[in-house]
Design a protein around this motif. Structure first.
Motif, PDB file in Angstrom:
ATOM      1  N   ASP A 201       0.837  -1.190   0.000  1.00  0.00           N
ATOM      2  CA  ASP A 201       0.000   0.000   0.000  1.00  0.00           C
ATOM      3  C   ASP A 201       0.882   1.255   0.000  1.00  0.00           C
ATOM      4  N   ARG A 202       0.285   2.377  -0.391  1.00  0.00           N
ATOM      5  CA  ARG A 202       0.993   3.649  -0.322  1.00  0.00           C
ATOM      6  C   ARG A 202       1.304   3.949   1.148  1.00  0.00           C
ATOM      7  N   GLU A 203       2.542   4.318   1.408  1.00  0.00           N
ATOM      8  CA  GLU A 203       3.017   4.513   2.776  1.00  0.00           C
ATOM      9  C   GLU A 203       3.465   5.949   2.975  1.00  0.00           C
ATOM     10  N   ALA A 204       3.037   6.555   4.079  1.00  0.00           N
ATOM     11  CA  ALA A 204       3.510   7.894   4.417  1.00  0.00           C
ATOM     12  C   ALA A 204       4.944   7.806   4.913  1.00  0.00           C
ATOM     13  N   VAL A 205       5.801   8.636   4.367  1.00  0.00           N
ATOM     14  CA  VAL A 205       7.215   8.647   4.732  1.00  0.00           C
ATOM     15  C   VAL A 205       7.526   9.799   5.681  1.00  0.00           C
ATOM     16  N   SER A 206       7.072  10.993   5.320  1.00  0.00           N
ATOM     17  CA  SER A 206       7.399  12.164   6.123  1.00  0.00           C
ATOM     18  C   SER A 206       6.451  13.301   5.773  1.00  0.00           C
ATOM     19  N   CYS A 207       6.341  14.248   6.687  1.00  0.00           N
ATOM     20  CA  CYS A 207       5.447  15.388   6.485  1.00  0.00           C
ATOM     21  C   CYS A 207       6.029  16.608   7.191  1.00  0.00           C
ATOM     22  N   ILE A 208       5.751  17.782   6.639  1.00  0.00           N
ATOM     23  CA  ILE A 208       6.132  19.041   7.276  1.00  0.00           C
ATOM     24  C   ILE A 208       4.949  19.992   7.161  1.00  0.00           C
ATOM     25  N   THR A 209       4.587  20.616   8.262  1.00  0.00           N
ATOM     26  CA  THR A 209       3.427  21.491   8.251  1.00  0.00           C
ATOM     27  C   THR A 209       3.720  22.774   7.485  1.00  0.00           C
ATOM     28  N   TRP A 210       2.638  23.511   7.172  1.00  0.00           N
ATOM     29  CA  TRP A 210       2.785  24.732   6.393  1.00  0.00           C
ATOM     30  C   TRP A 210       3.678  25.732   7.118  1.00  0.00           C
ATOM     31  N   SER A 211       3.632  25.729   8.455  1.00  0.00           N
ATOM     32  CA  SER A 211       4.461  26.666   9.212  1.00  0.00           C
ATOM     33  C   SER A 211       5.885  26.182   9.384  1.00  0.00           C
ATOM     34  N   GLY A 212       6.112  24.910   9.082  1.00  0.00           N
ATOM     35  CA  GLY A 212       7.436  24.343   9.294  1.00  0.00           C
ATOM     36  C   GLY A 212       7.710  23.969  10.736  1.00  0.00           C
ATOM     37  N   SER A 213       6.708  24.143  11.599  1.00  0.00           N
ATOM     38  CA  SER A 213       6.925  23.939  13.028  1.00  0.00           C
ATOM     39  C   SER A 213       6.865  22.476  13.435  1.00  0.00           C
ATOM     40  N   ASP A 214       6.348  21.618  12.565  1.00  0.00           N
ATOM     41  CA  ASP A 214       6.181  20.214  12.919  1.00  0.00           C
ATOM     42  C   ASP A 214       6.575  19.328  11.749  1.00  0.00           C
ATOM     43  N   THR A 215       7.320  18.292  12.068  1.00  0.00           N
ATOM     44  CA  THR A 215       7.665  17.287  11.063  1.00  0.00           C
ATOM     45  C   THR A 215       7.430  15.914  11.673  1.00  0.00           C
ATOM     46  N   ILE A 216       7.052  14.965  10.847  1.00  0.00           N
ATOM     47  CA  ILE A 216       6.896  13.590  11.301  1.00  0.00           C
ATOM     48  C   ILE A 216       7.578  12.660  10.308  1.00  0.00           C
ATOM     49  N   TYR A 217       7.952  11.506  10.816  1.00  0.00           N
ATOM     50  CA  TYR A 217       8.620  10.510   9.988  1.00  0.00           C
ATOM     51  C   TYR A 217       8.063   9.121  10.310  1.00  0.00           C
ATOM     52  N   ALA A 218       8.010   8.288   9.290  1.00  0.00           N
ATOM     53  CA  ALA A 218       7.709   6.884   9.522  1.00  0.00           C
ATOM     54  C   ALA A 218       8.831   6.275  10.354  1.00  0.00           C
ATOM     55  N   ASP A 219       8.486   5.329  11.202  1.00  0.00           N
ATOM     56  CA  ASP A 219       9.498   4.694  12.056  1.00  0.00           C
ATOM     57  C   ASP A 219      10.635   4.094  11.232  1.00  0.00           C
ATOM     58  N   SER A 220      10.304   3.614  10.057  1.00  0.00           N
ATOM     59  CA  SER A 220      11.293   2.934   9.220  1.00  0.00           C
ATOM     60  C   SER A 220      12.358   3.864   8.664  1.00  0.00           C
TER      61      SER A 220
ATOM     62  N   LYS B 202      13.146   7.062  10.361  1.00  0.00           N
ATOM     63  CA  LYS B 202      13.622   7.997  11.394  1.00  0.00           C
ATOM     64  C   LYS B 202      15.126   7.889  11.569  1.00  0.00           C
ATOM     65  N   GLY B 203      15.761   9.050  11.635  1.00  0.00           N
ATOM     66  CA  GLY B 203      17.211   9.078  11.807  1.00  0.00           C
ATOM     67  C   GLY B 203      17.994   8.955  10.519  1.00  0.00           C
ATOM     68  N   ARG B 204      17.315   8.618   9.422  1.00  0.00           N
ATOM     69  CA  ARG B 204      17.989   8.474   8.121  1.00  0.00           C
ATOM     70  C   ARG B 204      17.504   9.502   7.110  1.00  0.00           C
ATOM     71  N   PHE B 205      16.237   9.857   7.157  1.00  0.00           N
ATOM     72  CA  PHE B 205      15.645  10.787   6.205  1.00  0.00           C
ATOM     73  C   PHE B 205      15.375  12.124   6.887  1.00  0.00           C
TER      74      PHE B 205
END
Length: 125
Positions: free
Chosen positions: A44-63, A65-68
């Motif tokens: 399935d399509r997997e979310a890798v990373s995201c950054i909010t419009w303000s740039g104040s928040d980023t998230i990463y897939a566990d797979s 993290k620390g590399r991307f």
């Protein structure tokens, strides 16, 4: 009319790096929350990373993290994904996505209204 152009994919060996770029034209880029997803054959399509419009928040897939690392340059209307220490399991088509003024990141693909065409990343062992 919104145009989205992705670049930066390629064939690399495990342990090497790539930087993906995604340029959005025709929208108020600074107002958009941005994300990277990936699709591998049979998955399935997997979310890798995201950054909010303000740039104040980023998230990463566990797979990844620390590399991307995700980043954005509002002056260039461009989203980036720096991928280090690549693994064969990172092999996929990577797609960028955007949605206007989402206050928080979403890992659900239907949350995003604009998409890039995809760029292939292949990591050999």
């Amino acid at each position: 009319q919104v145009q989205v152009v992705e670049s930066g994919g390629g064939l690399v060996q495990a342990g090497e790096s790539l930087r993906l770029s995604c340029r959005f034209d025709g929208l108020s880029f600074a107002d958009y929350t941005l994300a990277w997803f990936r699709e591998a054959p049979g998955n399935d399509r997997e979310a890798v990373s995201c950054i909010t419009w303000s740039g104040s928040d980023t998230i990463y897939a566990d797979s990844v993290k620390g590399r991307f690392a995700i980043s954005r340059d509002n002056a260039k209307n461009t989203l980036y994904l720096q991928m280090n220490s690549l693994k064969p399991e990172d092999t996929a088509t990577y797609l960028c996505a955007a949605e206007e003024t989402m206050p928080e990141c979403s890992d659900v693909s239907v949350s995003y209204g604009y998409w890039g065409q995809g760029t292939q990343v292949t990591v050999s062992s």
